[in-house]
Design a protein around this motif. Structure first.
Motif, mmCIF file in Angstrom:
data_model
loop_
_atom_site.group_PDB
_atom_site.id
_atom_site.type_symbol
_atom_site.label_atom_id
_atom_site.label_comp_id
_atom_site.label_asym_id
_atom_site.label_seq_id
_atom_site.Cartn_x
_atom_site.Cartn_y
_atom_site.Cartn_z
ATOM 1 N N ARG A 62 -9.162 10.271 -1.212
ATOM 2 C CA ARG A 62 -9.965 9.155 -0.696
ATOM 3 C C ARG A 62 -9.154 8.296 0.269
ATOM 4 N NH1 ARG A 62 -11.934 9.108 -6.110
ATOM 5 N NH2 ARG A 62 -10.600 7.368 -6.725
ATOM 6 N N GLU A 63 -7.884 8.093 -0.029
ATOM 7 C CA GLU A 63 -7.034 7.279 0.842
ATOM 8 C C GLU A 63 -6.852 7.920 2.224
ATOM 9 O OE1 GLU A 63 -5.604 4.350 0.524
ATOM 10 O OE2 GLU A 63 -6.009 3.880 -1.583
ATOM 11 N N LEU A 64 -6.917 9.233 2.281
ATOM 12 C CA LEU A 64 -6.686 9.947 3.536
ATOM 13 C C LEU A 64 -7.958 10.209 4.318
ATOM 14 C CD1 LEU A 64 -4.037 12.556 2.313
ATOM 15 C CD2 LEU A 64 -3.625 10.506 3.679
ATOM 16 N N ASP A 65 -9.079 9.765 3.810
ATOM 17 C CA ASP A 65 -10.354 10.012 4.475
ATOM 18 C C ASP A 65 -10.352 9.404 5.874
ATOM 19 O OD1 ASP A 65 -12.981 10.941 4.741
ATOM 20 O OD2 ASP A 65 -13.800 9.025 4.090
ATOM 21 N N GLY A 66 -10.604 10.226 6.879
ATOM 22 C CA GLY A 66 -10.656 9.772 8.260
ATOM 23 C C GLY A 66 -9.313 9.537 8.910
ATOM 24 N N TRP A 109 -0.111 9.719 10.916
ATOM 25 C CA TRP A 109 0.669 9.144 9.830
ATOM 26 C C TRP A 109 -0.028 7.908 9.286
ATOM 27 C CZ3 TRP A 109 3.709 12.766 8.452
ATOM 28 C CH2 TRP A 109 4.379 13.560 9.372
ATOM 29 N N LEU A 110 0.297 7.552 8.081
ATOM 30 C CA LEU A 110 -0.427 6.483 7.392
ATOM 31 C C LEU A 110 -0.174 5.095 7.971
ATOM 32 C CD1 LEU A 110 0.115 7.802 3.780
ATOM 33 C CD2 LEU A 110 -2.115 7.383 4.847
ATOM 34 N N PHE A 111 1.033 4.871 8.515
ATOM 35 C CA PHE A 111 1.399 3.505 8.913
ATOM 36 C C PHE A 111 2.027 3.465 10.308
ATOM 37 C CE2 PHE A 111 1.495 3.687 4.279
ATOM 38 C CZ PHE A 111 0.664 2.619 3.949
ATOM 39 N N ARG A 159 0.832 -1.210 0.000
ATOM 40 C CA ARG A 159 0.000 0.000 0.000
ATOM 41 C C ARG A 159 0.866 1.260 0.000
ATOM 42 N NH1 ARG A 159 -3.152 2.985 4.421
ATOM 43 N NH2 ARG A 159 -4.576 4.280 3.197
ATOM 44 N N ALA A 160 1.922 1.259 0.809
ATOM 45 C CA ALA A 160 2.816 2.416 0.857
ATOM 46 C C ALA A 160 3.487 2.652 -0.489
ATOM 47 C CB ALA A 160 3.870 2.228 1.943
ATOM 48 N N THR A 161 3.875 1.564 -1.148
ATOM 49 C CA THR A 161 4.488 1.682 -2.472
ATOM 50 C C THR A 161 3.500 2.266 -3.468
ATOM 51 O OG1 THR A 161 5.940 -0.212 -2.017
ATOM 52 C CG2 THR A 161 5.610 0.387 -4.326
ATOM 53 N N ARG A 162 2.249 1.794 -3.411
ATOM 54 C CA ARG A 162 1.222 2.303 -4.324
ATOM 55 C C ARG A 162 0.960 3.789 -4.092
ATOM 56 N NH1 ARG A 162 -4.276 2.879 -4.034
ATOM 57 N NH2 ARG A 162 -4.376 1.886 -2.000
ATOM 58 N N LEU A 163 0.854 4.193 -2.817
ATOM 59 C CA LEU A 163 0.579 5.596 -2.508
ATOM 60 C C LEU A 163 1.766 6.491 -2.879
ATOM 61 C CD1 LEU A 163 -1.239 5.253 0.935
ATOM 62 C CD2 LEU A 163 -2.240 5.598 -1.323
#
Length: 202
Positions: free
Chosen positions: A139-143, A147-149, A89-93
């Protein structure tokens, strides 16, 4: 060692923030590939930013390769999650954020042409791609409040925040911040982190 390039470049800034987070000491030499072409060429004949000059004189270019070298060198944890699913997921983002940076740069370069020589069809296509990238990231950052991970920034966090800041400098007329509240909040939080704040866009 020395990192060469302007921090208004998302690629230079991405590399610089990553080096700080990884605890790799460096001096920043702010040279423009346009205004300082001859001076830059004396160090790197390719005149490519970012350029990292290692202590032994080795030159590294391309932000991703500089970051890869830094992660192999650093004793600190890598900037990508270790879990396979999270790493994917991190690679995709990160890839989406780099696409946003690339499309923003293409808009900048197209506007360097005389107005009557600009390819309006191509420019509309690039602007559409830029919108698509930020729509996906919004959309990925919704809510998402942190940090993401986890508790520390990853390469996805760095690349998204840096890309957004760059786009708002060079293409705010294309990407209206009001339409992307999640990206605005995320980037504002990121820019308060000491390693981001120490390296503001020039």
């Amino acid at each position: 060692m020395e990192l060469i390039g302007m921090l208004d470049s998302p690629y230079v800034r991405r590399a610089a923030i990553s080096l700080r987070l990884l605890g790799i000491p460096f001096e920043h030499r702010s040279l423009s590939v346009f205004r300082n072409f001859d001076e830059f060429q004396q160090t790197n004949p390719l005149v490519k930013a970012p350029t990292l000059v290692l202590d032994d004189g080795t030159l590294l270019t391309e932000s991703g390769l500089i970051i890869d070298w830094a992660e192999c060198t650093s004793s600190k944890p890598a900037l990508m999650p270790s879990d396979a699913a999270q790493r994917l997921r991190a690679t995709r983002l990160t890839g989406i954020a780099l696409a946003a940076s690339e499309k923003s740069v293409q808009i900048v370069y197209e506007h360097k042409r005389e107005e009557d020589k600009r390819d309006q069809g191509w420019l509309r296509r690039v602007q559409g791609q830029l919108h698509s990238a930020y729509d996906l990231l919004e959309r990925e950052l919704d809510g998402k409040d942190g940090w993401l991970f986890g508790d520390t920034p990853t390469q996805a966090d760095i690349s998204i925040a840096v890309a957004w800041g760059f786009t708002q400098i060079v293409a705010a007329d294309v990407i209206d911040a009001k339409a992307y509240p999640n990206l605005v909040r995320f980037s504002q939080r990121a820019e308060q982190h000491p390693d981001f704040a120490a390296l503001p866009p020039e």
